[in-house]
Design a protein around this motif. Structure first.
Motif, mmCIF file in Angstrom:
data_model
loop_
_atom_site.group_PDB
_atom_site.id
_atom_site.type_symbol
_atom_site.label_atom_id
_atom_site.label_comp_id
_atom_site.label_asym_id
_atom_site.label_seq_id
_atom_site.Cartn_x
_atom_site.Cartn_y
_atom_site.Cartn_z
ATOM 1 N N LEU A 8 107.253 49.008 26.316
ATOM 2 C CA LEU A 8 106.504 49.201 25.293
ATOM 3 C C LEU A 8 106.854 47.890 23.421
ATOM 4 C CD1 LEU A 8 103.151 49.348 24.659
ATOM 5 C CD2 LEU A 8 103.693 51.513 24.489
ATOM 6 N N LEU A 9 108.152 49.050 22.928
ATOM 7 C CA LEU A 9 108.875 48.457 22.012
ATOM 8 C C LEU A 9 108.780 47.451 21.915
ATOM 9 C CD1 LEU A 9 109.794 49.564 18.954
ATOM 10 C CD2 LEU A 9 111.513 49.975 20.166
ATOM 11 N N LYS A 10 109.475 47.227 23.140
ATOM 12 C CA LYS A 10 109.702 45.693 22.461
ATOM 13 C C LYS A 10 108.173 44.459 22.779
ATOM 14 C CE LYS A 10 113.918 45.610 25.840
ATOM 15 N NZ LYS A 10 114.559 45.457 27.108
ATOM 16 N N GLN A 11 107.818 45.012 23.306
ATOM 17 C CA GLN A 11 106.460 43.940 23.498
ATOM 18 C C GLN A 11 105.545 44.082 21.975
ATOM 19 O OE1 GLN A 11 103.483 45.087 26.536
ATOM 20 N NE2 GLN A 11 104.717 45.074 27.835
ATOM 21 N N PRO A 15 102.438 46.574 11.042
ATOM 22 C CA PRO A 15 100.507 46.457 10.756
ATOM 23 C C PRO A 15 100.205 45.089 10.642
ATOM 24 C CG PRO A 15 102.372 46.239 9.094
ATOM 25 C CD PRO A 15 102.810 46.535 9.818
ATOM 26 N N GLN A 16 98.859 45.073 11.235
ATOM 27 C CA GLN A 16 98.630 43.909 11.956
ATOM 28 C C GLN A 16 98.558 43.741 12.490
ATOM 29 O OE1 GLN A 16 95.177 42.900 9.804
ATOM 30 N NE2 GLN A 16 95.177 45.360 9.852
ATOM 31 N N LEU A 17 98.836 44.126 13.806
ATOM 32 C CA LEU A 17 99.862 43.070 15.484
ATOM 33 C C LEU A 17 98.673 42.434 16.278
ATOM 34 C CD1 LEU A 17 102.222 43.041 15.807
ATOM 35 C CD2 LEU A 17 102.692 44.777 17.205
ATOM 36 N N VAL A 18 98.634 41.517 16.360
ATOM 37 C CA VAL A 18 97.975 41.029 17.258
ATOM 38 C C VAL A 18 98.530 41.069 18.540
ATOM 39 C CG1 VAL A 18 96.712 38.973 18.747
ATOM 40 C CG2 VAL A 18 95.784 39.716 15.735
ATOM 41 N N LEU A 19 98.252 41.629 20.066
ATOM 42 C CA LEU A 19 98.949 41.309 21.440
ATOM 43 C C LEU A 19 98.275 40.446 22.506
ATOM 44 C CD1 LEU A 19 99.673 44.864 22.187
ATOM 45 C CD2 LEU A 19 100.999 43.361 20.823
#
Length: 217
Positions: free
Chosen positions: A19-22, A92-96
């Motif tokens: 998950l950290l890598k993603q 911050p402000q991350l889009v997956l």
């Protein structure tokens, strides 16, 4: 009209490092020229808790977060005296790449993290990745000592001139070292605007496996 909703972490992997890598890969795609930082907290005999923002250095061979430092620094002495550390990574402000394309802020915390110094055989690879400015700092700059700026700059400029004329790679100083952090828990928090955060926490079990669960904020 005021709004409120509850954030949700979905489809998370069994391993916290995945998950950290993603998250880190998504951050790198959005800001390809940026560096990733993390906050490191240690215990100091003089000042109590000390924290500093440091550069994330990647993962060790056994998938632990790494940190590079010098053996003459206060943080190295703190870690040697008390290997328990606090680590936080803010994204911050991350889009997956999920159906929900709105930006969210993610916070990743390592809980119960113990610092383990890496063996000397693994340090050359880390040293080779250091930018020249960091290598010069590690070689000739004092840490935390009062200095005269003009004298320090003159020392730097002369060292850089000599280095460029000689054309040789700088050798890793004996003070250069690195730690990995072995955590008992990884805590992932996700929150958007007008939202109540969701958290997924990974807890290491006695058999070494991870148990993941939602926890309230």
């Amino acid at each position: 009209m005021a709004q409120s909703s509850v954030s949700r972490i979905v489809d998370y992997p069994d391993d916290p490092i995945e998950l950290l890598k993603q998250l880190l890969e998504a951050a790198a795609k959005q800001q390809p020229d940026s560096l990733q930082y993390m906050n490191l907290a240690t215990i100091d005999d003089e000042f109590g808790v000390l924290n500093r923002t440091v550069l994330y250095r990647g993962l060790s061979n056994d998938k632990c977060i790494m940190y590079v430092t010098q053996r003459f620094t206060r943080n190295y002495k703190n870690i040697n005296a008390n290997t328990k550390c606090g680590i936080t990574i803010l994204l911050p402000q991350l889009v997956l790449s999920t159906p929900d394309t709105k930006p969210h802020t993610w916070q990743v915390r390592l809980i119960g993290a113990t610092a383990v110094e890496l063996p000397d055989a693994e340090l050359d690879a880390l040293w080779s990745k250091e930018p020249l400015s960091a290598q010069i700092r590690d070689t000739i700059f004092p840490c935390g000592q009062p200095v005269d700026y003009d004298e320090l700059k003159a020392k730097h400029d002369q060292f850089l001139k000599d280095h460029l004329e000689q054309g040789h790679s700088l050798q890793r100083p004996s003070t250069f070292t690195a730690f990995k952090f072995v955590a008992q828990r990884y805590d992932f928090l996700k929150v958007g605007v007008d939202q109540i955060a969701d958290r997924v926490q990974y807890r290491r079990q006695e058999n070494g496996q991870w148990e993941a669960m939602h926890v309230s904020t």
